[in-house]
Design an enzyme around this catalytic site. Structure first.
Site, short mmCIF file in Angstrom:
data_model
loop_
_atom_site.label_atom_id
_atom_site.label_comp_id
_atom_site.label_asym_id
_atom_site.label_seq_id
_atom_site.Cartn_x
_atom_site.Cartn_y
_atom_site.Cartn_z
N SER A 149 0.85 -1.20 0.00
CA SER A 149 0.00 0.00 0.00
C SER A 149 0.88 1.26 0.00
O SER A 149 1.65 1.44 -0.95
CB SER A 149 -0.96 -0.06 1.19
OG SER A 149 -1.98 0.88 1.07
N ASP A 226 -10.13 -5.67 -3.14
CA ASP A 226 -9.52 -4.63 -2.30
C ASP A 226 -10.43 -3.40 -2.32
O ASP A 226 -10.71 -2.83 -3.39
CB ASP A 226 -8.14 -4.31 -2.88
CG ASP A 226 -7.32 -3.38 -2.01
OD1 ASP A 226 -7.91 -2.46 -1.41
OD2 ASP A 226 -6.10 -3.56 -1.96
N HIS A 259 -7.33 -5.99 1.01
CA HIS A 259 -6.13 -5.16 1.22
C HIS A 259 -5.32 -5.60 2.45
O HIS A 259 -4.33 -4.98 2.79
CB HIS A 259 -6.59 -3.71 1.41
CG HIS A 259 -5.52 -2.68 1.20
ND1 HIS A 259 -4.90 -2.48 -0.02
CD2 HIS A 259 -4.94 -1.78 2.04
CE1 HIS A 259 -4.00 -1.51 0.09
NE2 HIS A 259 -4.00 -1.07 1.33
#
EC number: 3.1.2.12
Lengths: 282, 282
Positions: A149, A226, A259
């Site tokens: 991320s 996600d 995620h």
């Protein structure tokens, strides 16, 4: 260059440690995790740096990514730095999970008051590797970088901005075009000010478009469930930039994954093997 | 028998979920984690129950033990129950990490006020497996049990007290002789009162001495740098009882390892293989 041992645990025949040192770059105490596999007693080993995402610390990937088992087999040292300076005392640096402490975005801030201590680029690319090389049995010339991320953004941009620094590069669900998404726009406007040209030097898609290259194939995994995929991550922009610029990229859309670190642990072995192929060549 | 999905995550091709149901036995909401490997779509799979230690929850082993990767390969379902009832409102059930909420000791309390809801034995051995069998593709007749510390005590005592219930048994750093150590004495005096004969029915060493047997080899790993080794764990008492009683035991002292999940993740693969050998026979 002193550092402090916060804790060390026997793990997979090696040692998972957590450490703290006083950083010149950030002007305060910085923490990192380091996993040393059992082979470290026999000689210098390569280093894989894992950069974590928003809200994370030096403990997050060490606890949740499940990387130590295979790193112990392969003989890779794992470095998990904290995601920002802490206890900065700067107004506006706490209370927002998308900005400030826990959200350093792996750049050196250019605007006051953040420019004084939010210097994650300098810490990650210069000060911390120097400390690691001086104190642990690590061959810093064989380093790879990976991230998740915001940390995927960090891995990609630091590797693209520093050609030759890292031998291998991969990311999980990275922020690839921060100039175009809310997370990046919020962070860059505060850390870098209004100069949009400066922003581009910290944006993977813009760096690749401008001619920066990573010497090797970039591996990226992205879950298609996600929740941040469309608004914040936009991997298709990375794919397009790489195709247009001839940058080798393996982008895998993983069906059903979100995620979280449940996603990361599911594919961490592929990433470790990807890095090992480059790092275990002498 | 309804239950609520708190969260489900794609993980290693399967699903790591967290769930809650209203328990008749404990009189309140109880949580558990369940990992379903990818093979579950093809037929009923065996179950491995992991009982956690003091202060832990249904999340601890799911996040920290690193068991899902190999469970996904082997085709084992992993159940991680919470360690006690929660929000009991009972005076004395909170505020002490060694007793009460987070420290249910896997027994049915006999003394007021704890006897009303601290019924972990009944929940783990009867109510929860019934719920699992009714709602997931699990062959409950092929169940194994493993545990850590207080959860190791739980695994050993529940298996010894219920012959034939579990096909495989292992523990990490278990409390083997609670009648003789402070953790056990504090918990048993409050949950069971002053009847020391009743305590013995929840003490692995006493159960083995009294003739209870597990039909198979018990696997136990114990770190020799465990801070609780001498005062609370005392694995030599288990070894002695097993030798004297003819109970097959593999007790491994692991040099340098402590009481943490860094230890557990280092040897979880051996435990999963141990359970798979018994559980994957039809």
């Amino acid at each position: 260059m002193p550092f402090e041992v916060l804790a060390e645990y026997r793990c997979h025949g090696g040692v998972q440690g957590f450490y703290r040192h006083r950083s010149v770059e950030t002007g305060g105490a910085m923490k990192f995790g380091l996993f040393q596999p059992p082979q470290i007693s026999a000689g210098k080993l390569p280093l894989l740096i894992f950069l974590a995402g928003l809200t994370c610390t030096e403990e997050t990937a060490a606890i949740k990514a499940g990387a130590q088992r295979l790193a112990a087999e392969l003989g890779l040292v794992l470095l998990t730095p904290d995601t920002s300076p802490r206890d900065t005392g700067i107004e506006g640096a706490t209370g927002d999970w998308e900005f400030g402490e826990g959200a350093g975005f792996y750049l050196d801030a250019a605007t006051a008051p953040f420019s004084k201590c939010f210097r994650m680029d300098a810490w990650i690319t210069r000060e911390l590797p120097t400390l690691i090389a001086a104190n642990f049995n690590v061959d810093i010339d064989r380093s790879g970088v990976c991230g998740h991320s915001m940390g995927g953004h960090g891995a990609l941009t630091l590797a693209l901005r520093n050609p030759g620094r890292y031998r291998s590069l991969s990311a999980f669900a990275p922020i690839v075009a921060p100039c175009q998404v809310p997370w990046g726009q919020k962070a860059f406007s505060r850390y870098l000010g209004n100069d949009r040209e400066a922003w581009k030097r910290h944006d993977s898609v813009e760096l690749i478009r401008s001619g920066q290259r990573f010497d090797g194939t970039i591996l990226v995994d992205q879950g298609d469930a996600d929740a941040f995929l469309e608004a914040q991550l936009r991997p298709e922009l990375l794919r397009q930039a790489c195709v247009e610029s001839g940058q080798p990229l393996t982008l895998r859309l993983q069906p059903g994954y979100d995620h979280s670190y449940w996603f990361i642990q599911s594919f961490i072995a592929d990433h470790l093997q990807h890095h090992a192929r480059a790092l275990l060549r002498n």
